[in-house]
Design a protein around this motif. Structure first.
Motif, PDB file in Angstrom:
ATOM      1  N   ILE A 114       2.244 -10.896  -8.748  1.00 20.16           N
ATOM      2  CA  ILE A 114       2.115 -11.680  -7.638  1.00 20.16           C
ATOM      3  C   ILE A 114       2.855 -12.801  -7.766  1.00 20.16           C
ATOM      4  O   ILE A 114       3.549 -13.346  -6.565  1.00 20.16           O
ATOM      5  CB  ILE A 114       0.636 -12.363  -7.873  1.00 20.16           C
ATOM      6  CG1 ILE A 114      -0.512 -11.295  -7.593  1.00 20.16           C
ATOM      7  CG2 ILE A 114       0.227 -13.386  -6.634  1.00 20.16           C
ATOM      8  CD1 ILE A 114      -1.722 -11.683  -7.801  1.00 20.16           C
ATOM      9  N   GLY A 141      -5.306  -8.637  -0.063  1.00 25.45           N
ATOM     10  CA  GLY A 141      -4.774  -7.503   0.017  1.00 25.45           C
ATOM     11  C   GLY A 141      -3.639  -7.385   1.022  1.00 25.45           C
ATOM     12  O   GLY A 141      -2.297  -6.842   0.613  1.00 25.45           O
ATOM     13  N   LEU A 142      -3.593  -8.205   2.185  1.00 25.75           N
ATOM     14  CA  LEU A 142      -2.325  -8.075   3.081  1.00 25.75           C
ATOM     15  C   LEU A 142      -1.485  -9.152   3.123  1.00 25.75           C
ATOM     16  O   LEU A 142      -0.704  -9.275   3.737  1.00 25.75           O
ATOM     17  CB  LEU A 142      -3.230  -7.943   4.632  1.00 25.75           C
ATOM     18  CG  LEU A 142      -3.864  -6.554   4.916  1.00 25.75           C
ATOM     19  CD1 LEU A 142      -4.615  -6.564   6.129  1.00 25.75           C
ATOM     20  CD2 LEU A 142      -2.999  -5.431   4.826  1.00 25.75           C
ATOM     21  N   LEU A 187      -2.710 -16.039   0.707  1.00 27.45           N
ATOM     22  CA  LEU A 187      -3.316 -15.472  -0.369  1.00 27.45           C
ATOM     23  C   LEU A 187      -4.398 -16.643  -0.864  1.00 27.45           C
ATOM     24  O   LEU A 187      -5.646 -16.106  -1.180  1.00 27.45           O
ATOM     25  CB  LEU A 187      -2.393 -15.360  -1.617  1.00 27.45           C
ATOM     26  CG  LEU A 187      -3.018 -14.283  -2.844  1.00 27.45           C
ATOM     27  CD1 LEU A 187      -2.064 -13.253  -3.394  1.00 27.45           C
ATOM     28  CD2 LEU A 187      -3.466 -15.410  -3.864  1.00 27.45           C
ATOM     29  N   SER A 231       0.107  -1.334  -6.968  1.00 25.44           N
ATOM     30  CA  SER A 231       0.448  -2.770  -6.406  1.00 25.44           C
ATOM     31  C   SER A 231      -0.906  -3.641  -6.797  1.00 25.44           C
ATOM     32  O   SER A 231      -2.168  -2.825  -6.617  1.00 25.44           O
ATOM     33  CB  SER A 231       0.567  -2.755  -5.076  1.00 25.44           C
ATOM     34  OG  SER A 231       0.699  -3.907  -4.451  1.00 25.44           O
ATOM     35  N   TRP A 232      -0.676  -4.823  -7.179  1.00 21.64           N
ATOM     36  CA  TRP A 232      -1.906  -5.482  -7.399  1.00 21.64           C
ATOM     37  C   TRP A 232      -2.755  -5.661  -6.175  1.00 21.64           C
ATOM     38  O   TRP A 232      -3.909  -5.895  -6.326  1.00 21.64           O
ATOM     39  CB  TRP A 232      -1.129  -7.066  -7.781  1.00 21.64           C
ATOM     40  CG  TRP A 232      -0.360  -7.961  -6.666  1.00 21.64           C
ATOM     41  CD1 TRP A 232       0.971  -7.706  -6.595  1.00 21.64           C
ATOM     42  CD2 TRP A 232      -0.811  -8.715  -5.637  1.00 21.64           C
ATOM     43  NE1 TRP A 232       1.525  -8.175  -5.496  1.00 21.64           N
ATOM     44  CE2 TRP A 232       0.174  -8.782  -4.670  1.00 21.64           C
ATOM     45  CE3 TRP A 232      -2.098  -8.980  -5.143  1.00 21.64           C
ATOM     46  CZ2 TRP A 232       0.188  -9.692  -3.653  1.00 21.64           C
ATOM     47  CZ3 TRP A 232      -2.198  -9.726  -4.002  1.00 21.64           C
ATOM     48  CH2 TRP A 232      -1.103  -9.932  -3.277  1.00 21.64           C
ATOM     49  N   ARG A 233      -2.171  -5.219  -4.863  1.00 18.63           N
ATOM     50  CA  ARG A 233      -2.846  -5.834  -3.846  1.00 18.63           C
ATOM     51  C   ARG A 233      -3.951  -4.619  -3.768  1.00 18.63           C
ATOM     52  O   ARG A 233      -5.215  -4.943  -3.030  1.00 18.63           O
ATOM     53  CB  ARG A 233      -2.094  -5.392  -2.717  1.00 18.63           C
ATOM     54  CG  ARG A 233      -0.976  -6.685  -2.485  1.00 18.63           C
ATOM     55  CD  ARG A 233       0.064  -6.099  -1.270  1.00 18.63           C
ATOM     56  NE  ARG A 233       1.208  -6.859  -1.155  1.00 18.63           N
ATOM     57  CZ  ARG A 233       1.170  -8.013  -0.475  1.00 18.63           C
ATOM     58  NH1 ARG A 233       0.148  -8.439   0.329  1.00 18.63           N
ATOM     59  NH2 ARG A 233       2.110  -8.920  -0.434  1.00 18.63           N
TER      60      ARG A 233
END
Length: 466
Positions: free
Chosen positions: A37, A94-95, A102, A164-166
């Motif tokens: 992140i 997530g976006l 965030l 992905s962390w998302r």
């Protein structure tokens, strides 16, 4: 009173436990993804702490209001509102194209959690009759809290490394929608009650604590002489003073001040804040050490916490038996002592430290200590509370848990920034900074232990038979 048909109880329990598990997982799921992140969105080391604090501050700050809203506006309705808000915020996170996006999503997610969490316990009481059915439901509910932290670390590491962390936040979307549908079908609605929502209390306490934490975190980068730092700290303190004054005269306060007249409970509240403040630093900074110094992949970093989580679970399961032998207060002191020993051990970390001797072995001590301490700490916090105040004091315990973690982490971020070693390489310098935070964490827990010994252990020892 049992109001749900037996054939539906499995579905009801699955809905309640899964929703609570989702809240707990989201506290830890970001930890193993923090380096990713930070690299993708450009967070500084100090600002990175807000990925956690934005969630826990709004969670803790609006928790008492969320509990009150559930009493007045129907439990099932607030359960669904909390789920919807939490799920939508997860999608937004997530976006997220920027740090601001965030952090705003994490704050809204925390508000959703504050609305949802109080209703989960209340709905168990509504749908499961007192006795074996309710005991079993509460046992599974408690197990979700223990499993959730470990699951979040491993799951967060897995998706951060492979995709992905998302994805860790996108997962909440189908789960949240399924839970909302299930709640509408299976959960029983509670009747409306008269009452007022203490919005002034909730907003002033949350903004006050948020401003205080912001000022402390900002001081790590801009110094205490910075105008914004000073204004944030002062305004935070003013808002918190207003909150206390407001609660003293509110007709239906979210924080009844008469609950702070017992010294043992006050010590337990303060010890809980110190305990969470120190332990959140352990989780937050150990993740960065594993990935930044030992160069672990996110998945391996998540699995590296098993020496803490497994002993934690075993120790927690043994608490009822050990409490009968040693007493609640002494077991609490033992638990804090184990954690302090583990943190002091980890304060000696350096770039050359190995995982086994520098991290895994002290993690075992910390896991045992956490397992021994959390249950007895909760028991001390509700000791001698009248039945009509049970809900309020439960809210105070949860607020101390969330806000203690936020405030503690903000202080540790300042310690991290101050623990400079300019003549070292990047990895060695990072290790040095992180080791200094473990020293500070151990000090927080040492103060908590002193409070426990003087205000909980010693008073009870007077009444033990010779």
């Amino acid at each position: 009173m049992k109001t749900t048909h037996a054939s539906h109880q499995a579905a009801v329990l699955a809905i309640i436990v899964t929703s609570y598990l989702m809240l707990v997982v989201d506290i830890s799921i970001v930890l193993t993804g923090l380096p990713n992140i930070q690299a993708e969105l450009g967070f500084s080391h100090a600002a990175l702490s807000w990925v956690q604090n934005a969630y826990t501050l709004t969670f803790g700050g609006f928790l008492l209001l969320g509990a009150r809203a559930g009493d007045i506006l129907e439990r099932r309705r607030m359960f669904i509102v909390g789920l919807a808000l939490f799920t939508a915020a997860s999608m937004a996170i997530g976006l997220a194209p920027s740090p601001t996006w965030l952090l705003l999503g994490r704050a809204i997610q925390g508000i959703g959690a504050a609305i949802l969490a109080p209703s989960t316990l209340a709905l168990i009481s509504i749908h499961f009759a007192e006795g074996h059915a309710r005991t079993r439901a509460l046992a599974l509910y408690a197990a979700a809290a223990g499993v959730g932290a470990s699951l979040g670390l491993v799951l967060g590491g897995l998706v951060a490394e492979l995709i992905s962390w998302r994805v860790g936040f996108f997962i909440n979307l189908p789960i949240g929608i399924a839970l909302i549908v299930g709640a509408k079908r299976y959960l029983v609605e509670t009747p409306l009650k008269s009452g007022r929502l203490d919005l002034a209390g909730a907003v002033s306490s949350t903004l006050g604590m948020g401003a205080l934490v912001f000022g402390i975190v900002r001081s790590a980068e801009s110094g205490w002489a910075d105008t914004t730092t000073g204004l944030s700290v002062v305004s935070g303190l003013v808002l918190l003073v207003f909150f206390v004054a407001h609660e003293s005269r509110a007709l239906q306060p979210i924080l009844p001040l008469h609950l702070f007249t017992n010294r043992e409970r006050n010590a337990a509240y303060a010890a809980r804040m110190l305990f969470l403040g120190g332990m959140v630093g352990f989780w937050f900074f150990t993740t960065q050490f594993l990935q930044g110094v030992l160069l672990y992949k996110p998945l391996h970093a998540g699995l590296a916490f098993l020496p803490t989580t497994i002993p934690h679970f075993i120790a927690a399961m043994s608490v009822p038996r050990l409490t009968r032998r040693f007493g609640n207060a002494r077991l609490l002191a033992f638990g804090l002592s184990f954690c302090i020993a583990g943190l002091v051990w980890m304060a000696g970390l350096s770039e050359l430290s190995s995982y086994v001797t520098g991290i895994a072995l002290p993690m075992v001590l910390i896991g045992i200590g956490q397992g021994f301490a959390l249950g007895p700490l909760t028991v001390s916090a509700v000791q001698g509370v009248a039945s009509e105040d049970a809900g309020a004091v439960s809210g105070i315990v949860n607020v101390a848990h969330q806000v203690g973690g936020s405030l503690g982490l903000s202080i540790l971020v300042v310690v991290f920034a101050a623990g400079g070693a300019a003549d070292l390489g990047a990895a060695a310098s990072l290790a040095h900074h992180i080791a200094s935070t473990f020293t500070a964490s151990a000090l927080m827990l040492a103060i908590a232990l002193a409070l426990v010994l003087f205000f909980i252990v010693r008073p009870r020892a007077r009444y033990l038979p010779a």
